[in-house]
Design an enzyme around this catalytic site. Structure first.
Site, PDB file in Angstrom:
ATOM      1  N   ASP A   1      -8.392  -2.553   3.645  1.00  0.00           N
ATOM      2  CA  ASP A   1      -8.845  -1.180   3.425  1.00  0.00           C
ATOM      3  C   ASP A   1      -8.299  -0.707   2.079  1.00  0.00           C
ATOM      4  O   ASP A   1      -7.084  -0.655   1.879  1.00  0.00           O
ATOM      5  CB  ASP A   1      -8.332  -0.288   4.570  1.00  0.00           C
TER       6      ASP A   1
ATOM      7  N   ASP B   1     -15.223   0.507   1.387  1.00  0.00           N
ATOM      8  CA  ASP B   1     -13.808   0.256   1.123  1.00  0.00           C
ATOM      9  C   ASP B   1     -13.086  -0.453   2.264  1.00  0.00           C
ATOM     10  O   ASP B   1     -11.877  -0.561   2.254  1.00  0.00           O
ATOM     11  CB  ASP B   1     -13.094   1.587   0.812  1.00  0.00           C
ATOM     12  N   GLU B   2     -13.814  -0.917   3.247  1.00  0.00           N
ATOM     13  CA  GLU B   2     -13.151  -1.446   4.431  1.00  0.00           C
ATOM     14  C   GLU B   2     -13.893  -2.668   4.944  1.00  0.00           C
ATOM     15  O   GLU B   2     -15.126  -2.684   4.968  1.00  0.00           O
ATOM     16  CB  GLU B   2     -13.165  -0.341   5.503  1.00  0.00           C
TER      17      GLU B   2
END
Lengths: 375, 415
Positions: free
Chosen positions: B12, B106-107
């Protein structure tokens, strides 16, 4: 409004409106036809989608003048199914239309005639007499190449380009192009070509077909152009369509000069071969491969999921061999539109457009250009 | 796969959007940066750690964030820039395994079970990924390593920011036990309250309770699922990146927009963003969808299929603009969005050549002007990457009046 009219006449007249009215419009009035009972025992029936309108006049017995708009689809379905030869239409209170024929009675919810959009009127146009058969032929042979892609709106129609004593029709979707030229006596007074939309042309085809069938005098079908509309009329019917605004591409630059490789082959055979072999083409691309060698054209298709097909067609050709891919639909559309016994196919190389023509008088003035697929 | 011990990584990026802004503009480093919709009706998309100290959180209304952190730097999101960096980061992930499941820009989850022989154990792969991402992009990424997805994700959260947390093999249940039960997936406020009533406050409490007791509070199905999770039993596999199905965006307007002209302007902006993201991801789609939410929250979508797939801003805009005719543009509109989908799957189909490209273009199957537009987009995309999204924008999108706009040009002329 109250009138009596032949059921069949009325059904035919309403049939014309079916292709024009909008079934799912945000404006309910556009799914309606306007009925106007007029002096002189005339019923005028009008339909419009705001871009295209058709109005026709029919003989009837008018008991009381007046007007009303009713659902085009429902009235048509009812009139088609009526038991008797004649029908009476009467406006009842609250914009209801009473339809009576023999023992049957219908009451249909209508809308006031005032809600119906005013149809464009063009009194001072220059009309040119046209031969319905000839124009119909020109439209039918070009129409199919027009684009269905809404985003290429300037290609969603057929380009009418009168030039001297010739009327030229051109259509293209960016991959293929059709051109039809026919002699035309008369001057539309157009400074440049105009684009007629597909929907309007579909309706015009119907009217031209009717005219061609009754074999009317040549002078009775007329076409004229106003600033942004095309108007067609024949006795009792007038059609007005809004032209497509936009520039038609410079089509002349993409029509090749005579190609180096000229192949002549039987039209019917070519058509049947294409239809057979393309049965195994991919559903999306419809690709077929043509392998040309002296005396023979081999047509092949291949589909990784299904298999492959091939067929050899005898041709008049003695030049260099060539392999080239095409969308089979583009070829069959053209070959089916031709009339002569033989087709002439002109090719240059595997990335240049192919030109198709009929080898004979019935196809004079007709040319189709088809861009290949990369193989 | 049951029985075999897996190694799952959860990765993350820390305060991703805000970090990108601080990365691109050194003056922002160390300052509270809040990325979000500019209007007071927008929400916070990301807050830098400096901003979080003021209590600013993602998904909080921007207006609230302004009250909590008046000295914060509030920025509009630059999604195409984030998308480009995200692509770069995912490129690093995919060096270690093709089993990469993105959850958002983003993950992601990675299943590195099969990569261990080549790259070392889970923690060392995570450490290498973290280092490579930092070296290559300047961003920090937090990582969690565990045998199951749930524990890996929770581990990441515990180590944030810039942390690496490892749940040792066999230790999932022990790792979870002391944590609040609200950390479990699917446990929101209502469930948490229901569990508290039966004396459950930690995940361990839940794991120890007999299933019948939990069933009474939550119903049999949910009880079974949650209890299994609490005991560290999470069979869910990492589902590798299914090719993106659509690229799109939407915008809630500061004030409701009414009429085609106002909406068209919003669509122009969005079409540009969508086009950039498509090009960054090397995708072209043939379906353009317009979504509109009216002020009364009723929502309509309209779509159209193009003849050929595209990534061209202008065509996307024109198509979306055309779809406006099919909505009630007279009603006040609260939100509008443009999405492109229908990516070409039949990439191997022989391409149909275009008539109007001229002989030189025919070999490239490029329609008129398409190559010029490609070159234009390439140049504009570079400018936007370097100087920001609106550096060069269609004149229609200019907020400034004539009088203000022209002097800028004259000044440049004299330079």
């Amino acid at each position: 409004m109250e009138l009596k009219i032949g059921s069949q006449d009325l059904a035919r007249a309403l049939g014309r409106s079916q292709g024009i009215v909008e079934r799912k419009s945000t404006m309910p009035i556009l799914s309606h036809v306007l009925l106007e009972a007029k002096k002189g025992n005339e019923l005028q029936i009008s339909a419009t989608d705001l871009d295209l309108s058709v109005s026709s006049t029919h003989t009837c017995e008018v008991a009381k003048e007046g007007a009303l708009a009713v659902s085009a689809k429902h009235l048509y379905e009812i009139v088609k199914a009526l038991p008797e030869q004649t029908v009476t239409l009467k406006r009842a209170g609250n914009n209801y239309l009473e339809v009576k024929s023999g023992p049957s009675e219908f009451r249909i919810v209508g809308l006031p005639a005032e809600d119906f959009p005013a149809l464009p009127r063009f009194e001072k146009l220059t009309f040119v007499d046209i031969d319905p058969k000839s124009l119909l032929d020109q439209i039918e042979r070009t129409f199919f190449a027009a684009s269905n892609d809404e985003t290429r709106y300037n290609l969603n129609g057929v380009f009418f380009e009168p030039q001297g004593a010739v009327l030229r029709l051109v259509a293209t979707d960016g991959h293929r192009l059709t051109v039809s030229e026919r002699p035309l006596a008369g001057d539309f007074g157009l400074k440049k070509g105009v684009i007629l939309p597909k929907k309007g042309l579909s309706e015009l085809r119907k009217l031209l077909t009717e005219a061609a069938e009754v074999g009317e005098e040549k002078s009775t079908s007329q076409l004229g152009f106003a600033e942004n509309s095309a108007v067609f009329k024949r006795p009792g019917v007038i059609l007005v369509m809004r032209l497509i605004e936009g520039l038609f591409p410079d089509y002349k630059q993409v029509i090749p000069k005579q190609g180096e490789k000229i192949i002549k082959l039987g039209r019917q055979r070519f058509l049947e071969t294409l239809r057979r072999v393309s049965l195994l083409s991919s559903d999306k691309s419809h690709a077929v491969k043509l392998e040309l060698s002296a005396g023979t054209l081999r047509v092949l298709s291949q589909n990784p999921d299904l298999g492959d097909a091939r067929e050899d067609v005898p041709v008049e050709y003695a030049g260099e061999p060539l392999k080239i891919g095409f969308n089979s639909r583009y070829l069959t559309d053209v070959v089916a539109a031709l009339k002569a016994d033989d087709v002439q196919l002109e090719l240059a190389d595997d990335l240049s457009p192919g030109v198709l023509k009929g080898a004979g008088e019935p196809d004079a003035g007709y040319t189709a250009v088809v861009m290949p697929m990369r193989i | 796969m049951a029985g075999e011990k897996r190694t799952i990584l959860h990765l993350d990026l820390d305060a991703f959007y805000a970090s990108v802004e601080q990365l691109d503009d050194p003056a922002l480093r160390g300052r509270p940066v809040i990325v979000g919709g500019p209007s007071n009706r927008g929400v916070v998309c990301a807050a830098s750690y400096e901003a979080r100290r003021f209590g600013v959180r993602s998904a909080m209304p921007t207006s609230q964030a302004r009250r909590l952190c008046p000295e914060g730097v509030f920025l509009n999101p630059r999604f195409s820039r984030y998308g480009a960096l995200s692509d770069q980061v995912f490129g690093v992930y995919r060096r270690y395994t093709p089993l990469c499941e993105p959850l958002s820009l983003d993950e992601a989850f990675l299943d590195v079970t099969a990569s261990r022989a080549l790259h070392g154990d889970g923690p060392s792969i995570a450490a290498r990924i973290r280092r490579e991402v930092r070296e290559e992009t300047g961003l920090t990424v937090s990582a969690g390593v565990a045998e199951v997805k749930l524990a890996a994700k929770i581990a990441t959260d515990l180590g944030k920011p810039d942390g690496l947390t490892v749940v040792p093999p066999g230790g999932v249940a022990a790792f979870l036990a002391p944590l609040a039960v609200g950390k479990l997936w699917g446990v929101g406020g209502v469930t948490e309250a229901a569990l508290r009533r039966i004396g459950v406050s930690t995940i361990g409490d839940l794991a120890r309770l007999p299933e019948s007791a939990v069933s009474a509070a939550l119903g049999a199905d949910r009880a079974r699922g949650l209890r299994a999770l609490a005991r560290g039993e999470d069979e869910r596999e990492v589902v590798p990146d299914e090719a993106a199905r659509s690229v799109g965006g939407e915008e809630t307007f500061e004030q409701d927009l009414t009429g085609e002209v106002a909406l068209a302007r919003a669509l122009l902006l969005q079409a540009g963003r969508v086009g950039r993201r498509l090009r960054a991801a090397r995708l072209r789609g043939r379906i353009v969808t317009l979504k509109v939410k009216y002020a009364d929250f009723t929502q309509v979508t309209r779509r159209v299929t193009l003849e050929a797939p595209t990534d061209d801003d202008r065509l996307i805009y024109r198509t979306a603009r055309g779809l406006l005719a099919r909505i009630e543009a007279g009603r006040p509109v609260r939100l509008a969005g443009v999405t492109v989908s229908g990516f070409d799957e039949e990439a191997e189909a022989p391409p149909q050549l275009d008539l109007f490209g001229g002989p030189a273009d025919a070999g490239l199957a490029a329609p008129t002007g398409a190559r010029r537009r490609q070159a234009l987009h390439a140049a504009l995309d570079k400018l936007a990457d370097k100087y920001g999204e609106r550096t060069v924008a269609p004149a229609d999108l200019s907020d400034r009046g004539e009088a203000e706009r022209w002097p800028v040009h004259r000044r440049r002329d004299r330079e």
